[in-house]
Design a protein around this motif. Structure first.
Motif, short mmCIF file in Angstrom:
data_model
loop_
_atom_site.label_atom_id
_atom_site.label_comp_id
_atom_site.label_asym_id
_atom_site.label_seq_id
_atom_site.Cartn_x
_atom_site.Cartn_y
_atom_site.Cartn_z
N HIS A 16 -13.12 0.97 -8.85
CA HIS A 16 -11.67 0.39 -8.64
C HIS A 16 -10.67 1.21 -8.82
O HIS A 16 -9.86 1.97 -8.42
CB HIS A 16 -11.01 -0.65 -9.00
N GLN A 51 -11.61 4.22 -9.79
CA GLN A 51 -12.17 5.61 -9.40
C GLN A 51 -11.57 5.63 -7.18
O GLN A 51 -10.82 6.44 -7.02
CB GLN A 51 -13.58 5.56 -9.08
N GLN A 52 -11.29 5.03 -6.83
CA GLN A 52 -10.72 4.23 -5.95
C GLN A 52 -9.35 4.75 -6.09
O GLN A 52 -8.57 4.98 -4.84
CB GLN A 52 -10.54 3.33 -5.43
N HIS A 53 -8.67 4.07 -6.35
CA HIS A 53 -7.50 4.13 -7.12
C HIS A 53 -6.99 5.78 -7.27
O HIS A 53 -5.77 6.19 -6.99
CB HIS A 53 -6.46 3.18 -8.11
N VAL A 82 -9.98 -3.55 -15.67
CA VAL A 82 -10.08 -3.61 -13.83
C VAL A 82 -11.46 -2.92 -13.47
O VAL A 82 -11.74 -1.79 -14.44
CB VAL A 82 -9.00 -2.03 -13.13
N ASP A 83 -12.27 -2.78 -13.08
CA ASP A 83 -13.62 -2.09 -12.76
C ASP A 83 -13.50 -0.22 -12.48
O ASP A 83 -12.01 -0.34 -11.63
CB ASP A 83 -13.88 -3.21 -11.26
N GLN A 130 0.56 -1.24 0.77
CA GLN A 130 -0.19 -0.27 -0.22
C GLN A 130 1.01 0.99 0.07
O GLN A 130 1.81 1.24 0.78
CB GLN A 130 -0.97 0.17 1.23
N ILE A 187 -3.51 3.01 -1.62
CA ILE A 187 -3.76 2.82 -2.53
C ILE A 187 -2.93 2.01 -3.46
O ILE A 187 -2.15 1.91 -2.37
CB ILE A 187 -3.46 3.81 -4.12
N LYS A 188 -3.02 1.15 -3.55
CA LYS A 188 -2.25 -0.02 -4.49
C LYS A 188 -1.40 0.17 -4.11
O LYS A 188 -0.88 0.50 -5.40
CB LYS A 188 -2.89 -1.26 -5.60
#
Length: 399
Positions: A368, A370-372, A364-365, A274, A288-289
């Motif tokens: 996901h 958006q979150q990243h 990728v969805d 992370q 984030i990843k």
């Protein structure tokens, strides 16, 4: 022919007969009073008068003939009209405008207070952007006044300012940003009407600014993005471990340039894969990843700087010491040019678009992605979908 009158205090400055006294701007303002608002006559007249002052010529038929000798007809006509006006008012004494302060137009107490107190301007970058926008507006006001045209913090002047920016080929995005800054300054002044002792006329001029319309912007990206093979090429043959780590955080993780400068060692969690990212204008970090490929590159940089393995007592130490956003842009541009990837619209921020685009293309969805990228709304992330659709339309549509 008007005689040159040189008073001791005005030697090398004044011209004409002493039947009155005007600065250059005062004279041009009177000349412009009855002209159409869009006329360029005042600008040409100002240049002529300043030339006369510089050469210590009278404003008369002789200096007019010399000045216009090689000018095209469309430049001569305004000056002929001005010379007639000048003779009609009695050929007054004209002196240069007083020297202006070297401070930037927005460097005054009122605007500095607005920048300091504006609640929505959390980061230094936002404050610099708004200061730049207000500088541009007040510089325009100054130019208009110097040309003898009325200009102030009013709806009419702001409308002209928008048209001026459009004529200068500013992008709709930049024009709307500048307009927003001026509108917020006007609203701030209205809220402090009593403190600033504004009268009703001034308040009405300020209120009119809110009705000025910005330009329509097509909701799409104004930056280009790299293809997958281009991104691989970008990360090849980089000069140093530091520059490679910066490029990886931009091109593999999708960080903004300012977010890269804010990274601390404590934000790197190799065990849980992370990254803790402090976004633009934010006070909290979001996880984030931390992709494996980026981890390997950053780890090599930490080894190179004798900070691997990480220790808990260095959590607050910045990852890149004294790194500025302009330095990041230079590194990106240098690497883009090195591999022949530099093109119109391609910049450091394009690497963020590259990450979003390639994540979607990898399946990728959307949520996901958006979150990243930490977009506030799904609508922003959907622009990537639109771009991908445009790119694949011809291949996907059946005959």
């Amino acid at each position: 022919m008007a005689n040159i009158v040189l008073h001791e205090s005005e030697k090398n400055q004044s011209i004409g007969q002493a039947t009155g006294r005007y600065t250059v701007s005062q004279l041009i303002r009177y000349f412009a009073a009855d002209l159409p608002k869009s006329s360029n006559y005042p600008r040409h007249a100002r240049a002529y008068v300043k030339d006369c002052i510089k050469k210590r010529f009278a404003i008369d038929a002789i200096s007019f003939a010399r000045y216009t000798a090689e000018l095209p007809p469309n430049r001569v006509s305004p000056l002929r009209k001005f010379l007639f006006f000048y003779q009609q008012i009695g050929q007054p004494l004209v002196v240069p405008d007083p020297k202006r302060s070297k401070l930037s137009p927005a460097a005054n107490e009122l605007v500095l207070r607005f920048i300091r107190e504006a609640r929505n301007l959390r980061g230094e970058h936002s404050k610099e952007t708004y200061t730049k926008a207000l500088n541009a507006f007040f510089a325009y006001v100054d130019q208009q006044q110097q040309a003898g045209l009325p200009a102030s913090l009013s709806g009419l002047t702001v409308t002209d300012f928008v048209l001026h920016l459009k004529a200068e080929d500013y992008s709709p995005f930049t024009i709307n940003l500048y307009l927003s800054a001026v509108k917020q300054l006007a609203a701030w002044c209205i809220r402090r009407r009593d403190e600033l002792k504004l009268n009703e006329h001034q308040l009405n001029e300020l209120r009119d600014i809110d009705y000025v319309r910005g330009l329509a912007i097509e909701r799409t990206f104004y930056k280009d993005s790299l293809e997958a093979h281009e991104r691989t090429l970008l990360l090849d043959d980089v000069e140093s471990a530091k520059e490679l780590a910066i490029l990886a955080l931009l091109g593999l993780e999708g960080l903004r340039t300012v977010e890269v400068t804010r990274l601390r060692l404590g934000d790197l969690d190799f065990g849980r894969h992370q990254l803790q990212v402090l976004g633009k204008g934010k006070n909290t970090r979001k996880a984030i990843k931390f992709f494996a490929a980026c981890q390997q590159i950053v780890e090599r940089y930490l080894v190179d700087t004798d900070r691997w393995p990480l220790s808990s007592d260095r959590r607050n130490e910045v990852l890149f010491d004294d790194l500025k956003t302009y330095q990041i842009r230079y590194i990106v541009d240098k690497q883009l040019r090195k591999h022949g990837l530099k093109r119109t619209g391609m910049s450091a921020h394009s690497l963020r678009h590259t990450v979003g685009q390639l994540l979607l293309e990898a399946g990728v969805d959307l949520a996901h992605v958006q979150q990243h990228l930490r977009h506030e709304t799904m609508e922003t992330t959907q622009f990537y979908t639109k771009k991908r659709t445009q790119k694949t339309y011809l291949q996907q549509m059946p005959d």
